[in-house]
Design a protein around this motif. Structure first.
Motif, PDB file in Angstrom:
ATOM      1  N   ALA A 167      16.398 -11.966  -3.713  1.00  0.00           N
ATOM      2  CA  ALA A 167      15.998 -10.686  -3.502  1.00  0.00           C
ATOM      3  C   ALA A 167      16.800  -9.697  -4.367  1.00  0.00           C
ATOM      4  O   ALA A 167      16.169  -8.750  -4.775  1.00  0.00           O
ATOM      5  N   LEU A 168      18.105  -9.952  -4.209  1.00  0.00           N
ATOM      6  CA  LEU A 168      18.870  -9.097  -5.116  1.00  0.00           C
ATOM      7  C   LEU A 168      18.808  -9.330  -6.699  1.00  0.00           C
ATOM      8  O   LEU A 168      18.486  -8.390  -7.625  1.00  0.00           O
ATOM      9  N   PRO A 169      19.017 -10.505  -7.035  1.00  0.00           N
ATOM     10  CA  PRO A 169      18.827 -10.848  -8.734  1.00  0.00           C
ATOM     11  C   PRO A 169      17.743 -10.513  -8.912  1.00  0.00           C
ATOM     12  O   PRO A 169      17.395 -10.118 -10.162  1.00  0.00           O
ATOM     13  N   VAL A 170      16.399 -10.729  -8.397  1.00  0.00           N
ATOM     14  CA  VAL A 170      14.990 -10.348  -8.971  1.00  0.00           C
ATOM     15  C   VAL A 170      15.206  -8.739  -9.275  1.00  0.00           C
ATOM     16  O   VAL A 170      14.879  -8.392 -10.423  1.00  0.00           O
ATOM     17  N   LEU A 171      15.854  -7.899  -8.454  1.00  0.00           N
ATOM     18  CA  LEU A 171      15.960  -6.660  -8.740  1.00  0.00           C
ATOM     19  C   LEU A 171      16.925  -6.366  -9.970  1.00  0.00           C
ATOM     20  O   LEU A 171      16.768  -5.242 -10.796  1.00  0.00           O
ATOM     21  N   SER A 172      17.884  -7.305 -10.077  1.00  0.00           N
ATOM     22  CA  SER A 172      18.834  -7.127 -11.354  1.00  0.00           C
ATOM     23  C   SER A 172      18.115  -7.250 -12.531  1.00  0.00           C
ATOM     24  O   SER A 172      18.292  -6.861 -13.626  1.00  0.00           O
ATOM     25  N   GLY A 173      16.942  -8.202 -12.308  1.00  0.00           N
ATOM     26  CA  GLY A 173      16.195  -8.641 -13.508  1.00  0.00           C
ATOM     27  C   GLY A 173      15.221  -7.560 -13.893  1.00  0.00           C
ATOM     28  O   GLY A 173      15.575  -7.216 -15.142  1.00  0.00           O
ATOM     29  N   PHE A 174      14.764  -6.787 -13.059  1.00  0.00           N
ATOM     30  CA  PHE A 174      13.811  -5.688 -13.587  1.00  0.00           C
ATOM     31  C   PHE A 174      14.966  -4.495 -14.149  1.00  0.00           C
ATOM     32  O   PHE A 174      14.953  -3.957 -15.104  1.00  0.00           O
ATOM     33  N   SER A 175      16.120  -4.341 -13.381  1.00  0.00           N
ATOM     34  CA  SER A 175      17.150  -3.390 -13.811  1.00  0.00           C
ATOM     35  C   SER A 175      17.706  -3.566 -15.386  1.00  0.00           C
ATOM     36  O   SER A 175      17.753  -2.976 -16.080  1.00  0.00           O
ATOM     37  N   ASN A 176      18.089  -4.822 -15.519  1.00  0.00           N
ATOM     38  CA  ASN A 176      18.649  -5.295 -16.753  1.00  0.00           C
ATOM     39  C   ASN A 176      17.655  -5.133 -17.844  1.00  0.00           C
ATOM     40  O   ASN A 176      17.870  -4.522 -18.910  1.00  0.00           O
ATOM     41  N   TRP A 215      18.169   5.302 -10.307  1.00  0.00           N
ATOM     42  CA  TRP A 215      19.015   6.121  -8.872  1.00  0.00           C
ATOM     43  C   TRP A 215      19.145   4.962  -7.772  1.00  0.00           C
ATOM     44  O   TRP A 215      20.018   4.574  -7.212  1.00  0.00           O
ATOM     45  N   GLY A 216      17.878   4.307  -7.558  1.00  0.00           N
ATOM     46  CA  GLY A 216      18.196   2.866  -6.777  1.00  0.00           C
ATOM     47  C   GLY A 216      19.102   1.960  -7.155  1.00  0.00           C
ATOM     48  O   GLY A 216      19.785   1.768  -6.206  1.00  0.00           O
ATOM     49  N   THR A 217      19.123   1.605  -8.247  1.00  0.00           N
ATOM     50  CA  THR A 217      19.715   0.631  -8.829  1.00  0.00           C
ATOM     51  C   THR A 217      21.312   0.935  -8.714  1.00  0.00           C
ATOM     52  O   THR A 217      22.466   0.123  -8.232  1.00  0.00           O
ATOM     53  N   VAL A 240      16.386  -3.270  -0.948  1.00  0.00           N
ATOM     54  CA  VAL A 240      15.269  -2.397  -1.136  1.00  0.00           C
ATOM     55  C   VAL A 240      15.187  -1.231  -1.854  1.00  0.00           C
ATOM     56  O   VAL A 240      14.282  -0.771  -2.440  1.00  0.00           O
ATOM     57  N   LEU A 241      16.441  -0.666  -1.864  1.00  0.00           N
ATOM     58  CA  LEU A 241      16.415   0.870  -2.593  1.00  0.00           C
ATOM     59  C   LEU A 241      15.941   0.686  -4.284  1.00  0.00           C
ATOM     60  O   LEU A 241      15.034   1.443  -4.506  1.00  0.00           O
ATOM     61  N   PRO A 242      16.500  -0.216  -4.890  1.00  0.00           N
ATOM     62  CA  PRO A 242      15.685  -0.412  -6.377  1.00  0.00           C
ATOM     63  C   PRO A 242      14.267  -0.767  -6.197  1.00  0.00           C
ATOM     64  O   PRO A 242      13.700  -0.314  -7.119  1.00  0.00           O
ATOM     65  N   ALA A 243      13.829  -1.604  -5.239  1.00  0.00           N
ATOM     66  CA  ALA A 243      12.224  -1.852  -5.151  1.00  0.00           C
ATOM     67  C   ALA A 243      11.659  -0.450  -4.788  1.00  0.00           C
ATOM     68  O   ALA A 243      10.583  -0.341  -5.397  1.00  0.00           O
ATOM     69  N   MET A 244      12.219   0.227  -3.889  1.00  0.00           N
ATOM     70  CA  MET A 244      11.424   1.411  -3.736  1.00  0.00           C
ATOM     71  C   MET A 244      11.392   2.189  -4.848  1.00  0.00           C
ATOM     72  O   MET A 244      10.623   3.179  -5.115  1.00  0.00           O
ATOM     73  N   GLY A 245      12.400   2.048  -5.758  1.00  0.00           N
ATOM     74  CA  GLY A 245      12.456   2.870  -7.037  1.00  0.00           C
ATOM     75  C   GLY A 245      11.328   2.509  -7.886  1.00  0.00           C
ATOM     76  O   GLY A 245      10.804   3.315  -8.562  1.00  0.00           O
ATOM     77  N   LEU A 286       9.782  -8.685   2.701  1.00  0.00           N
ATOM     78  CA  LEU A 286       8.572  -8.789   1.802  1.00  0.00           C
ATOM     79  C   LEU A 286       7.926  -7.695   1.477  1.00  0.00           C
ATOM     80  O   LEU A 286       7.371  -7.528   0.312  1.00  0.00           O
ATOM     81  N   GLY A 287       7.787  -6.564   2.454  1.00  0.00           N
ATOM     82  CA  GLY A 287       6.906  -5.564   2.222  1.00  0.00           C
ATOM     83  C   GLY A 287       7.614  -4.875   1.350  1.00  0.00           C
ATOM     84  O   GLY A 287       7.029  -4.148   0.339  1.00  0.00           O
ATOM     85  N   ILE A 288       9.057  -4.656   1.209  1.00  0.00           N
ATOM     86  CA  ILE A 288       9.791  -3.528   0.541  1.00  0.00           C
ATOM     87  C   ILE A 288      10.402  -4.258  -0.511  1.00  0.00           C
ATOM     88  O   ILE A 288      10.691  -3.563  -1.605  1.00  0.00           O
ATOM     89  N   ASN A 289      10.481  -5.617  -0.843  1.00  0.00           N
ATOM     90  CA  ASN A 289      11.252  -6.208  -1.858  1.00  0.00           C
ATOM     91  C   ASN A 289       9.842  -6.896  -2.625  1.00  0.00           C
ATOM     92  O   ASN A 289       9.661  -6.651  -4.027  1.00  0.00           O
ATOM     93  N   LEU A 290       9.287  -7.884  -2.081  1.00  0.00           N
ATOM     94  CA  LEU A 290       8.460  -8.753  -2.777  1.00  0.00           C
ATOM     95  C   LEU A 290       7.245  -8.171  -3.086  1.00  0.00           C
ATOM     96  O   LEU A 290       6.712  -8.242  -4.382  1.00  0.00           O
ATOM     97  N   PHE A 291       6.708  -7.165  -2.312  1.00  0.00           N
ATOM     98  CA  PHE A 291       5.263  -6.421  -2.947  1.00  0.00           C
ATOM     99  C   PHE A 291       5.520  -5.557  -4.028  1.00  0.00           C
ATOM    100  O   PHE A 291       4.983  -5.779  -5.119  1.00  0.00           O
ATOM    101  N   PRO A 292       6.501  -4.608  -4.184  1.00  0.00           N
ATOM    102  CA  PRO A 292       7.046  -3.947  -5.389  1.00  0.00           C
ATOM    103  C   PRO A 292       7.288  -4.805  -6.352  1.00  0.00           C
ATOM    104  O   PRO A 292       7.170  -4.507  -7.555  1.00  0.00           O
TER     105      PRO A 292
END
Ligand code: HEM
Ligand code: CU
Lengths: 642, 257
Positions: free
Chosen positions: A94-103, A209-211, A270-275, A404-410
């Motif tokens: 869950a966190l690394p996938v968001l780091s992937g987007f942000s990176n 902002w989220g990241t 969740v915050l970066p995913a909400m982003g 899943l709702g706030i992380n995986l779907f986004p």
């Protein structure tokens, strides 16, 4: 139409930039790259592999639970599976996938050529990968972590859990924590220093902002769990008695340290995913996000309050009524910033002109799941209700709705959205819709009934349940839903693989989106932008159409910086250029350091002190090489390309 | 393209309404917390000590006289319409005590005594279960609260105490028990005083065996004694190889308990 940047740079200038920034070819380049785009994609691929592993673990659990009294798994196997599933999903997906987007996205969104510390970026990836493998070393031995993802003592003390299961967990989390910490520091500094000129903080995409909020929080929260794990490891290895009652230790201390980390962490998930949604949903509504400022501030506020609610995981521990009341009220109030975000998305959809493409479906589905997960979260925040709900399947339902709702779907929506940027090809739309509906329906069949069995009193973390509770029917339905959901994920992956070779060419800006990453080609060149843009508004590519925007960003005139690897450094708030930053090139040092750290942790795990010592010495050696001052270079003057 | 304005109304109205609802429920929570903190009159005439073990529950009823204290396992009797205070202790790891129909959960934590109170308005059997993951058999750690009218409860209590004097220590089954089981199990009124496992003094009065895992029938009792590890893998009672002639008298003996 949008002013799609047509960079008017002569070809030989562009080639020069490309040659400067390109990763070396071959095996060397593969291990030595510091290109944020490659690292970002690696983060994404690795975390999705972990998602699949964790998903298979979940499906096996769901077969075992499909009916009462099933004998597929022994109790100990079930315990290892749910622990691995939780650890994998929370820490390795869950966190690394968001780091992937942000990176991948940050430098493109911010109009920069790379992250502030490209080698640290590579280091954080290698540490993540190797610590993930480390957390799995127990699996072939049948000794995987078995204390759940929050690993309560004293069950996890050596007395009750003598194998290496928990040592792997404790050391693995410290190990992974290094990756998270260095990665987070990199995001924070990148934000402060390497935005394009003119990208003042009120013009940053919400994902940024989220990241950055999540990263700042991680820097404060991760030490808490690393400390707790170190203390646990000392207890287990040397009888240190931090947590052991017989030595006047305190079991509850673990819970405080863990949740003081754990709660901020779940917001970081969740915050970066909400982003992602706040940035991408408006593109499909053909209008800017409603209430940008409110949403940005809500992001930060959520995190700040998020540091003051950890005790809501401990309502049943018998803490004084005063503490329970305070944390219960705080946990209810934290929903207010989330409400701001939800109404902002709803307003954006309602006042926009929705285009029902696959990413939109995922983002709209996300809003629905967010609301359901938010309501069940708010119910558990009320201590009086939580005394009934906690540790039942109701909580399992809640945490999957939010995770899943706030992380995986986004995340899946985000992949549909940015895949064209990353690969230059569109993902299939028809298969996309199928994957969305299968996932969405499967998800709700799998997880909504969990609320019901939870209210019926079914405990979480049980390998079976008695038939006379009458829960067999619901559980069968849940398991069927889980497989349907998994089929949806599979469709998504099939679509992804097919689109890699067969997708329609995307062009620089297939969605007609407003932000900077769409101003460069798809996929972007190694140097991201031929010319570092000068930003004048929040929507550089929509300026011609937004009535109230007077300013015009400059996408084809600006800093060229073609002498070596350079990018522009700007001031933290207003992003005024004030320095030229020299960036490092390919390097094996990050991989070397990560390997030495792995050796250190393997040594600690095996109590093989010589090996651990070698790892530590190696790591220090690499650090010396890393920090050795580079030969001085002549100061360069920025060339302005006009 | 539409201007940025026009949607803010959604945020103002939506967030105001949700804020009011959230604050109202925060107040409701605080009031409820205060209401359930103490029983009605503030007094609990009866206090029972409950201990969580891996993976069974033990209840100790204190008595005025030295011999008036007794222990039971996995079944807690209470009188109806009387608030009962429970003092919760853990013997090994953290457990959590929950009887959904009577009260919320309270964790049972080593090194701490947590307390809670319950009160049953109607007589009946209320199912309860451990709710904090506590090891391999966390799933099979249920118990029952039996609420009876005060007179019946008093009779039950007397029967438990009486166990002390009716021990037929000369029964052949008892000799097997003393040799093979008394290290872990106690029977009041006999020499057997093991405290590692459940007190078996009034075993036949219990509805289930091994924390709700099996209904308490002679056949199940024999099955449990022969192979606890097959019934509840990992349980703290080892498989004991009883010679053929010993099982029958042992079960017969325990059935009279
Ligand atoms: C196919 C999708 C999934 C299914 C069927 C599934 C199923 C389950 C089940 C049945 C449990 C309960 C285990 C128990 O309490 O006995 C569980 C626990 C959990 N799941 Fe999932 N899950 C899925 C995906 C995810 C994802 C994507 C995440 C996170 C991003 C996640 C995070 C967790 C966590 C944190 C726990 C708690 C583990 C613990 O109690 O220590 N799950 N999952
Ligand atoms: Cu337990």
């Amino acid at each position: 139409m949008a002013t799609i940047a047509r960079n008017r740079l002569p070809d030989q200038e562009r080639e020069k930039l490309r040659a400067t920034w390109e990763t070396a070819p071959g095996v060397y380049g593969w291990f030595a790259t510091v290109d944020h785009k490659q690292i970002g994609i690696r983060y994404l691929v690795t975390s999705i592999v972990f998602l699949l592993i964790g998903g298979v673990e979940a499906l096996v659990m769901r077969v075992q639970l499909a009916q009462p009294g099933m004998k597929l798994l022994a109790p100990e196997q079930y315990d290892q599976l749910f622990s691995l599933h939780g650890v994998t999903m929370i820490f390795l997906y869950a966190l690394p996938v968001l780091s992937g987007f942000s990176n991948y996205l940050w430098p493109l969104m911010l109009g920069s050529r790379d992250m502030a510390f490209p080698r640290v970026n590579a280091l954080s990836y290698w540490l993540y990968l190797l610590s993930g493998v480390f957390l799995y070393v127990g699996v072939p031995l049948g000794q995987a972590p078995n204390g759940g993802w929050f690993n309560y003592v004293p069950y996890t003390s050596r007395e009750y859990d003598p194998g290496i299961n928990i040592d792997i967990y404790a050391l693995g989390l410290i190990f992974l924590g290094i990756s998270t910490a260095v990665g987070s520091a990199n995001f924070v500094v990148t934000l402060l220093r390497t935005r394009a000129p003119g990208m003042s903080i009120n013009r940053m995409p919400i994902l940024v902002w989220g990241t950055v909020t999540a990263s700042a929080a991680n820097l404060l929260a991760v030490p808490s769990v690393s400390l707790a794990c170190l203390m646990l490891w000392l207890d287990r290895s040397f009888g240190a008695h931090f947590f052991e009652v017989s030595g006047h230790g305190q079991p509850l201390l673990w819970q405080h340290l863990f949740w003081a980390f754990g709660h901020p962490w779940v917001y970081a998930l969740v915050l970066p995913a909400m982003g992602i949604v706040s940035d991408a949903l408006p593109v499909f509504c053909r209008r800017p996000l409603v209430g940008y400022t409110a949403v940005a501030l809500a992001t930060v506020t959520t995190m700040v309050i998020g540091f003051g609610v950890w005790v809501h995981h401990m309502f049943a521990t018998g803490l004084p009524a005063m503490a329970i009341s305070f944390f219960s009220a705080a946990s209810i109030i934290i929903a207010i910033p989330s409400a701001i975000a939800v109404f902002s998305w709803l307003a954006t959809i309602w006042t926009g002109q929705p285009v029902f493409r696959t990413p939109f479906l995922f983002f709209a589905g996300f809003v629905i799941l967010f609301v359901i997960g938010g309501v069940s979260g708010f119910m558990t925040a009320s201590a009086a209700l939580d005394w009934q709900l906690t540790d039942t399947y109701f909580v399992v339902a809640h945490l999957h709705y939010v995770l899943l709702g706030i992380n995986l779907f986004p995340v899946v929506g985000g992949i549909y959205y940015w895949f064209p940027k990353m690969t230059g090809r569109m993902m299939g739309e028809r298969l996309g819709r199928w994957s969305f509906w299968t996932m969405f329906i499967g998800f709700n069949i799998a997880f909504f009934p969990m609320h019901v069995v939870g209210l019926e009193g079914m405990p979480r973390r049980v390998y079976t349940y008695p038939a006379d509770l009458g829960l067999g029917g619901w559980n069968l339905l849940i398991s069927v839903g889980a497989f349907l959901f998994a089929a949806g994920i599979l469709l998504f992956l099939v679509n992804l693989v097919l689109s890699l070779s067969r997708g329609a060419p995307a062009g620089p800006n297939p969605w007609d989106a407003p932000t900077l990453e769409w101003a460069t080609s798809s996929p972007p060149p190694p140097h991201n932008f031929d010319i570092i843009p000068i930003v004048a508004s929040r929507h550089p590519l929509w300026e011609d159409r937004l009535e109230e925007v007077e300013e015009r960003s400059q996408l084809d005139r600006g800093y060229l910086l073609d002498v070596g690897r350079e990018t522009i450094g700007t001031t933290p708030m207003d992003a005024e250029p004030n320095v030229i930053l020299r960036m490092p090139g390919d390097s094996l040092l990050p991989l070397g350091l990560a390997l030495c750290v792995t050796l250190l942790f393997l040594g600690l795990l095996a109590h093989a002190w010589v090996i651990a010592g070698l790892g530590l010495a190696g790591a220090l050696g690499v650090l010396v090489a890393w920090l050795a001052p580079a030969p001085p270079v002549e100061a360069q003057k920025a060339r302005i390309y006009a | 393209m539409r201007r940025d304005a026009g949607g803010m109304r959604w945020i103002y109205i939506g967030v105001s309404v949700s804020t009011v609802a959230l604050i109202a429920s925060a107040i409701w929570t605080l009031l409820t917390l205060r209401a359930v903190a103490q029983p009605g009159g503030g007094v609990t005439p009866l206090a029972i000590s409950v201990t969580g073990h891996q993976w069974w529950w033990e209840a100790t009823y204190p008595g005025a006289e030295p011999d008036g204290t007794f222990r039971t396992a996995s079944e807690i009797h209470i009188p109806t319409n009387v608030p009962v205070r429970l003092e919760l202790r853990a013997d090994d790891v953290i457990h959590s005590f929950w009887v959904p129909k009577l009260a919320g959960k309270t964790d049972v934590i080593p090194g701490r005594v947590n307390s809670m109170w319950i009160e049953a308005r109607t007589p009946g059997v209320y199912r309860g279960q451990c709710m904090e993951y506590c090891g391999v058999e966390h799933a099979l750690m249920a118990f029952r609260v039996v609420a009876e009218p005060p007179a019946q409860f008093a009779a039950w209590r007397r029967r438990q105490l009486a166990g002390a004097s009716t021990g037929a220590s000369i029964a052949p089954g008892y000799r097997v028990f003393a040799r093979r089981c008394s290290a872990c199990h106690a029977i009041r009124g006999t020499e057997s005083g093991g405290i590692y496992g459940p007190d078996l003094t009034n075993l036949s009065g219990r509805a289930t065996l091994a924390s709700g895992t099996l209904p308490n029938t002679p056949a199940n009792l024999a099955r449990w004694i022969a192979h606890p590890q097959a019934v509840k893998p990992g349980a703290r009672m080892p498989d004991i190889d009883l010679p053929p002639g010993e099982m029958q008298p042992l079960v017969a003996y325990l059935e009279t308990r």
